[in-house]
Design a protein around this motif. Structure first.
Motif, PDB file in Angstrom:
ATOM      1  N   PRO A 133       0.457 -59.142  58.932  1.00  0.00           N
ATOM      2  CA  PRO A 133       0.685 -57.922  58.169  1.00  0.00           C
ATOM      3  C   PRO A 133       1.390 -58.192  56.846  1.00  0.00           C
ATOM      4  N   LEU A 134       0.962 -57.478  55.824  1.00  0.00           N
ATOM      5  CA  LEU A 134       1.627 -57.493  54.533  1.00  0.00           C
ATOM      6  C   LEU A 134       2.368 -56.181  54.356  1.00  0.00           C
ATOM      7  N   THR A 135       3.479 -56.205  53.650  1.00  0.00           N
ATOM      8  CA  THR A 135       4.179 -54.969  53.336  1.00  0.00           C
ATOM      9  C   THR A 135       3.382 -54.207  52.289  1.00  0.00           C
ATOM     10  N   SER A 136       3.709 -52.931  52.103  1.00  0.00           N
ATOM     11  CA  SER A 136       2.993 -52.116  51.126  1.00  0.00           C
ATOM     12  C   SER A 136       3.166 -52.675  49.720  1.00  0.00           C
ATOM     13  N   ARG A 137       4.344 -53.202  49.409  1.00  0.00           N
ATOM     14  CA  ARG A 137       4.588 -53.794  48.095  1.00  0.00           C
ATOM     15  C   ARG A 137       3.743 -55.052  47.906  1.00  0.00           C
ATOM     16  N   GLU A 138       3.648 -55.880  48.940  1.00  0.00           N
ATOM     17  CA  GLU A 138       2.845 -57.093  48.851  1.00  0.00           C
ATOM     18  C   GLU A 138       1.378 -56.761  48.646  1.00  0.00           C
ATOM     19  N   CYS A 139       0.895 -55.730  49.347  1.00  0.00           N
ATOM     20  CA  CYS A 139      -0.493 -55.303  49.152  1.00  0.00           C
ATOM     21  C   CYS A 139      -0.708 -54.795  47.731  1.00  0.00           C
ATOM     22  N   GLU A 140       0.255 -54.035  47.224  1.00  0.00           N
ATOM     23  CA  GLU A 140       0.149 -53.510  45.866  1.00  0.00           C
ATOM     24  C   GLU A 140       0.052 -54.644  44.850  1.00  0.00           C
ATOM     25  N   VAL A 141       0.916 -55.633  44.998  1.00  0.00           N
ATOM     26  CA  VAL A 141       0.912 -56.768  44.078  1.00  0.00           C
ATOM     27  C   VAL A 141      -0.395 -57.550  44.200  1.00  0.00           C
ATOM     28  N   LEU A 142      -0.860 -57.776  45.421  1.00  0.00           N
ATOM     29  CA  LEU A 142      -2.079 -58.550  45.620  1.00  0.00           C
ATOM     30  C   LEU A 142      -3.301 -57.818  45.078  1.00  0.00           C
ATOM     31  N   GLU A 143      -3.343 -56.501  45.238  1.00  0.00           N
ATOM     32  CA  GLU A 143      -4.461 -55.729  44.699  1.00  0.00           C
ATOM     33  C   GLU A 143      -4.526 -55.834  43.179  1.00  0.00           C
ATOM     34  N   LEU A 144      -3.373 -55.827  42.532  1.00  0.00           N
ATOM     35  CA  LEU A 144      -3.345 -55.981  41.074  1.00  0.00           C
ATOM     36  C   LEU A 144      -3.712 -57.412  40.678  1.00  0.00           C
ATOM     37  N   ALA A 145      -3.244 -58.382  41.454  1.00  0.00           N
ATOM     38  CA  ALA A 145      -3.628 -59.765  41.192  1.00  0.00           C
ATOM     39  C   ALA A 145      -5.135 -59.942  41.342  1.00  0.00           C
ATOM     40  N   ALA A 146      -5.726 -59.210  42.290  1.00  0.00           N
ATOM     41  CA  ALA A 146      -7.171 -59.288  42.505  1.00  0.00           C
ATOM     42  C   ALA A 146      -7.950 -58.770  41.302  1.00  0.00           C
ATOM     43  N   GLN A 147      -7.295 -57.916  40.510  1.00  0.00           N
ATOM     44  CA  GLN A 147      -7.932 -57.379  39.306  1.00  0.00           C
ATOM     45  C   GLN A 147      -7.631 -58.236  38.074  1.00  0.00           C
ATOM     46  N   ALA A 148      -7.107 -59.446  38.325  1.00  0.00           N
ATOM     47  CA  ALA A 148      -6.861 -60.443  37.278  1.00  0.00           C
ATOM     48  C   ALA A 148      -5.703 -60.080  36.364  1.00  0.00           C
ATOM     49  N   PHE A 149      -4.795 -59.227  36.831  1.00  0.00           N
ATOM     50  CA  PHE A 149      -3.590 -58.964  36.053  1.00  0.00           C
ATOM     51  C   PHE A 149      -2.626 -60.139  36.193  1.00  0.00           C
ATOM     52  N   SER A 150      -1.932 -60.468  35.114  1.00  0.00           N
ATOM     53  CA  SER A 150      -0.923 -61.524  35.144  1.00  0.00           C
ATOM     54  C   SER A 150       0.336 -61.019  35.845  1.00  0.00           C
ATOM     55  N   ASN A 151       1.237 -61.947  36.176  1.00  0.00           N
ATOM     56  CA  ASN A 151       2.505 -61.542  36.790  1.00  0.00           C
ATOM     57  C   ASN A 151       3.270 -60.570  35.900  1.00  0.00           C
ATOM     58  N   ALA A 152       3.261 -60.832  34.594  1.00  0.00           N
ATOM     59  CA  ALA A 152       3.964 -59.944  33.663  1.00  0.00           C
ATOM     60  C   ALA A 152       3.339 -58.556  33.643  1.00  0.00           C
ATOM     61  N   GLN A 153       2.021 -58.489  33.686  1.00  0.00           N
ATOM     62  CA  GLN A 153       1.335 -57.189  33.689  1.00  0.00           C
ATOM     63  C   GLN A 153       1.594 -56.440  34.995  1.00  0.00           C
ATOM     64  N   ILE A 154       1.605 -57.184  36.104  1.00  0.00           N
ATOM     65  CA  ILE A 154       1.901 -56.547  37.398  1.00  0.00           C
ATOM     66  C   ILE A 154       3.322 -55.989  37.396  1.00  0.00           C
ATOM     67  N   ALA A 155       4.257 -56.760  36.849  1.00  0.00           N
ATOM     68  CA  ALA A 155       5.643 -56.298  36.769  1.00  0.00           C
ATOM     69  C   ALA A 155       5.745 -55.008  35.973  1.00  0.00           C
ATOM     70  N   THR A 156       5.043 -54.936  34.854  1.00  0.00           N
ATOM     71  CA  THR A 156       5.081 -53.731  34.020  1.00  0.00           C
ATOM     72  C   THR A 156       4.506 -52.535  34.757  1.00  0.00           C
ATOM     73  N   ARG A 157       3.400 -52.734  35.446  1.00  0.00           N
ATOM     74  CA  ARG A 157       2.734 -51.633  36.140  1.00  0.00           C
ATOM     75  C   ARG A 157       3.513 -51.122  37.347  1.00  0.00           C
ATOM     76  N   THR A 158       4.234 -52.015  38.011  1.00  0.00           N
ATOM     77  CA  THR A 158       4.932 -51.627  39.246  1.00  0.00           C
ATOM     78  C   THR A 158       6.408 -51.322  39.044  1.00  0.00           C
ATOM     79  N   GLY A 159       6.955 -51.710  37.882  1.00  0.00           N
ATOM     80  CA  GLY A 159       8.384 -51.513  37.650  1.00  0.00           C
ATOM     81  C   GLY A 159       9.251 -52.578  38.288  1.00  0.00           C
ATOM     82  N   MET A 160       8.639 -53.643  38.790  1.00  0.00           N
ATOM     83  CA  MET A 160       9.408 -54.756  39.352  1.00  0.00           C
ATOM     84  C   MET A 160       9.741 -55.749  38.234  1.00  0.00           C
TER      85      MET A 160
END
Length: 223
Positions: free
Chosen positions: A154-181
């Motif tokens: 099992p993945l946590t909801s946050r881990e799934c959120e990050v992985l889904e964005l990574a699957a769309q080829a977003f960079s770590n910096a872009q994922i951080a901006t989109r999620t507020g992390m």
């Protein structure tokens, strides 16, 4: 309750938060912080070296999946009671940790009085498990989760959120901006995902998660 002051190991990767909790606990004559750590490996070393009565452990620390950290800590010091102190309020994760042998699950929104009381209860009543969580999570725990694919980790909801964005080829910096992390937190979530799925790359992690039904298959780039 032990006749001596309750010896607490404090584990959180935020220095300022640890300092605040240390000051709160050390203000009580029957509680003393005997060691601190900021990652999973250091937490396990702390338990091995100090054998605290209570290990106060954040879920989201670098270096390993929290249930593994709990298991390693309990193997080194079976009498140490593990109290989880976290922002995460997810029934599936709480159930995993209860099965791993924690003595309490406490949200960081708790008051200082509730924190100290929980530590005292954990030290004095090893047979009890204190859950200070939301009503929604408690209801899910009581009702039970739908049967998951037993082959999926099992993945946590946050881990799934990050992985889904990574699957769309977003960079770590872009994922951080989109999620507020922070970018460091994004990297930590990805490390946890790789460890849980035994993946060797982002693409491998995405493929494994999609195959297990943990995330939806990514659409065309840019969508």
């Amino acid at each position: 309750m032990p006749s001596h002051a309750i010896r607490v190991g404090l584990v959180d990767d935020h220095d300022l938060f640890r300092e605040g909790i240390r000051d709160i606990l050390n203000a009580h004559a029957d509680v003393t912080v005997v060691g601190e750590a900021g990652d999973a490996a250091a937490a396990v070393r702390l338990v091995g070296d100090k054998k605290p009565d209570v290990l106060l452990l954040d879920v989201d620390i670098p270096g390993g999946y929290v249930t593994d950290t709990v298991g390693r800590a309990k193997a080194l010091s079976p009498d140490t009671r593990v109290v989880i102190l976290t922002m995460l309020d997810e029934a599936k994760q709480i159930r995993e940790l209860v099965r791993a042998g924690i003595s309490a699950y406490l949200l960081k929104s708790a008051s200082r009085h509730e924190l100290v009381a929980t530590i005292r209860t954990a030290a004095a009543s090893p047979e009890r498990c204190v859950l200070s969580i939301s009503r929604d999570s408690l209801a899910l725990l009581v009702a039970g989760d739908p049967a998951p694919d037993s082959s999926a980790t099992p993945l946590t909801s946050r881990e799934c959120e990050v992985l889904e964005l990574a699957a769309q080829a977003f960079s770590n910096a872009q994922i951080a901006t989109r999620t507020g992390m922070s970018e460091a937190t994004v990297k930590r979530h990805l490390r946890n995902v790789f460890a849980k799925l035994e993946a060797v790359s982002r693409i491998d992690a995405v493929n494994r998660a999609v195959a297990a039904g943990l995330i939806a298959a990514p659409g065309p780039a840019g969508h």
